[in-house]
Write an enzyme that holds these catalytic residues in place. Structure first.
Site, PDB file in Angstrom:
ATOM      1  N   LYS A  85      10.210   5.796  -3.250  1.00 28.41           N
ATOM      2  CA  LYS A  85       9.539   5.438  -3.956  1.00 28.41           C
ATOM      3  C   LYS A  85       8.159   5.397  -3.678  1.00 28.41           C
ATOM      4  O   LYS A  85       6.995   5.627  -4.412  1.00 28.41           O
ATOM      5  CB  LYS A  85       9.739   3.745  -4.535  1.00 28.41           C
ATOM      6  CG  LYS A  85      11.142   3.458  -4.786  1.00 28.41           C
ATOM      7  CD  LYS A  85      11.822   3.787  -6.048  1.00 28.41           C
ATOM      8  CE  LYS A  85      12.839   3.379  -6.623  1.00 28.41           C
ATOM      9  NZ  LYS A  85      14.324   4.103  -5.923  1.00 28.41           N
ATOM     10  N   ASP A  86       7.658   5.563  -2.691  1.00 26.76           N
ATOM     11  CA  ASP A  86       6.187   5.411  -2.251  1.00 26.76           C
ATOM     12  C   ASP A  86       5.975   7.063  -2.788  1.00 26.76           C
ATOM     13  O   ASP A  86       4.882   7.155  -3.289  1.00 26.76           O
ATOM     14  CB  ASP A  86       5.702   5.759  -0.190  1.00 26.76           C
ATOM     15  CG  ASP A  86       6.380   4.197  -0.108  1.00 26.76           C
ATOM     16  OD1 ASP A  86       6.219   3.197  -0.451  1.00 26.76           O
ATOM     17  OD2 ASP A  86       6.948   4.107   0.828  1.00 26.76           O
TER      18      ASP A  86
END
Ligand SMILES: *Cc1c(COP(=O)(O)O)cnc(C)c1O
Length: 497
Positions: free
Chosen positions: A112-113
């Site tokens: 998700k980063d």
């Protein structure tokens, strides 16, 4: 050439990328899609000579056409910097006959980063471009991973506030600690009494509250959303597929133009949809292999053409894929319906009403690029152990699901094309289930002791994201009922509820 964004349900007029980023979801409930998928405008050899940041610019400029070069490059420089623990940002690692594309080197050690480190900058830039003077308030309900990645992305980003609600007793101790220790004066985290659905419903209610919206506006605030249907999360995810191909080419693992396969552990269908876009931009990808856990709605869909969410929800060892409604699939359905928004809208209405829809034969023909597979929890655990014993490489449970499905695919089809497997989380994020797969007894060790043990057997240092919460002070201790969420938000923003 300018690309505008229209809704998958036909109900709104096309808008520029920056406005789609700000809105998140179209007014008719559809998702924003580009009017056409742009083609790669550099040769594969040219991409092979680029850094991650350069690749990001070359891909994102094709989609986010109303951002200037300077704006985009500035967003990219702020996102892909020393928050990542490697200059490569998304390195490839060969193990047991496949290349693992490690997407977990950012602040919260999950993929998700990759998108949430740039979304805040795309959003604040969009607000500036559209003369929005209000501060943007990001409101998120999380079952664990997204909340922390969004907090890390938005913390201390000027012109934004971020509010995260999580189910007080519904996340892992490490996940909770990651969130409640979040720094940044613009961050707010609260646990709610209830489950994830209660948190999600509460957030949707706040979004739909017109009165609250007006009060916010009067105080110089407006809500926005960072969830995975935002086009500002999808576009940055296309980048790493091009980068992975270019890396293989640069390292002479493949010949220019050689087709590869891609395997993606899938939940909301965002990551694999980005690979689909990359393929349709002209990147030489053959099969898109969609790996599910025991919540195998997508596997069944690829088998039968019927999407059916009416089933038992299974809690698995790969929680970020425990999903029965894969929101981003709507963008694929729209595409294979021949960009027919009405046809798509009818299917989505059936999904909302009956929980099921079936696509027609002509649409199924368009899915030939995809292969669906799934792995049980037992297979997943065994794969973590056998991979470790064979190669010393440690997979997290999500990536292990993909690895099992890849093995099945190879056996079933005899297809031995070079393959990239998206590796979506560090094993240190799911230390306990990883260590239980490799060793038999771990009950007497706490999560940090297990992280030290994992570090010892893998030869990989405990990531900063885990190290940092070992001793970090708790900065957020708010707890509320689901029906008090709006008051909490108003309290944080300093306005009357
Ligand atoms: C979110 C997530 C996934 C699923 O990705 P989608 O884009 O939702 O399909 C897989 N693995 C991990 C670790 C995740 O955090």
């Amino acid at each position: 050439m300018e690309i505008l964004y229209k809704s998958t349900r036909n109900g709104s007029k096309p808008i520029p990328a920056s406005q789609a980023v700000l809105k998140g979801l179209a007014d008719d409930g559809g998702l924003f899609v580009p009017e056409r998928i742009p083609a790669l405008d550099r040769t594969l050899e040219e991409y092979a000579g680029m850094s991650y940041q350069e690749t990001a610019y070359e891909i994102m400029k094709l989609y986010l056409t109303d951002y200037t070069e300077e704006e985009l490059k500035d967003c990219i420089a702020k996102a892909y910097d020393s928050k990542f623990d490697t200059k490569k940002i998304a390195p490839l690692r060969e193990a047991d006959g496949a290349w693992y594309l490690e997407l977990f080197h950012g602040a919260t050690i999950a993929f998700k980063d990759m998108a949430l480190s740039i979304l805040p900058h795309l959003m604040t830039t969009a607000a500036r471009k559209n003369q929005i003077g209000n501060e943007i308030v990001i409101l998120t309900a999380t079952s664990g991973d997204t909340g922390k990645a969004a907090l890390a992305g938005f913390a201390d980003v000027e012109g934004t506030r971020i509010v995260v609600f999580y189910p007080k007793n519904g996340v892992s101790p490490i996940q909770e600690k990651q969130m409640v220790t979040q720094k940044g004066s613009n961050t707010f985290v609260a646990g709610i009494h209830g489950n994830f659905d209660d948190a999600q419903t509460g957030v949707k209610k706040i979004f739909a509250d017109e009165g609250l919206k007006n009060r916010l506006d009067a105080h110089g605030f407006q809500f926005s959303s960072a969830n995975s249907i935002n086009i500002g999360r999808l576009v940055p995810q296309i980048v790493y597929y091009v980068y992975a191909y270019a890396t293989l080419l640069k390292e002479e693992k493949i010949k220019s133009g050689e087709q590869i396969n891609v395997v993606v552990p899938t939940g909301n269908f965002g990551n694999i949809l980005a690979a689909y876009y990359a393929k349709h931009m002209g990147l030489p990808i053959d099969r898109l292999i969609c790996a599910s856990n025991e919540n195998k709605v997508l596997y069944d869909f690829f088998q039968s053409g019927t999407y059916d969410r009416n089933r038992e929800f299974v809690l698995t060892s790969s929680p970020s894929m425990d999903i029965l409604i894969s929101s981003n699939l709507e963008r694929l359905i729209y595409q294979i319906a021949g960009a027919d928004g009405d046809k798509n809208a009818a299917l989505m209405a059936a999904l909302a009403k009956e929980g099921v829809y079936t696509i027609e034969e002509a649409m199924r023909q368009e899915l030939k690029d995809f292969y669906g597979g799934y792995a049980s929890m037992q297979e997943t655990g065994e794969r973590i152990r056998t991979m470790y014993e064979k190669t010393g490489y440690v997979l997290d449970p999500h990536t292990a699901v993909a690895s099992v499905v890849y093995e099945t695919y190879r056996k079933e089809t005899g297809d031995h094309k070079k393959t990239v497997i998206a590796s979506t989380a560090s094993p240190f994020k799911f230390t306990r289930s990883v260590m239980e797969s490799i060793r038999t007894s771990c009950e007497d060790m706490d999560d940090f002791a297990l992280a030290d043990e994992l570090s010892r057997i893998s030869g990989i240092a405990v990531p900063g994201a885990v190290e940092e919460i070992r001793t970090a002070p708790v900065l957020h201790d708010h707890i509320c009922e689901a029906d008090e969420m709006a008051e909490m938000v108003c309290g944080f923003l300093g306005i009357e509820g």
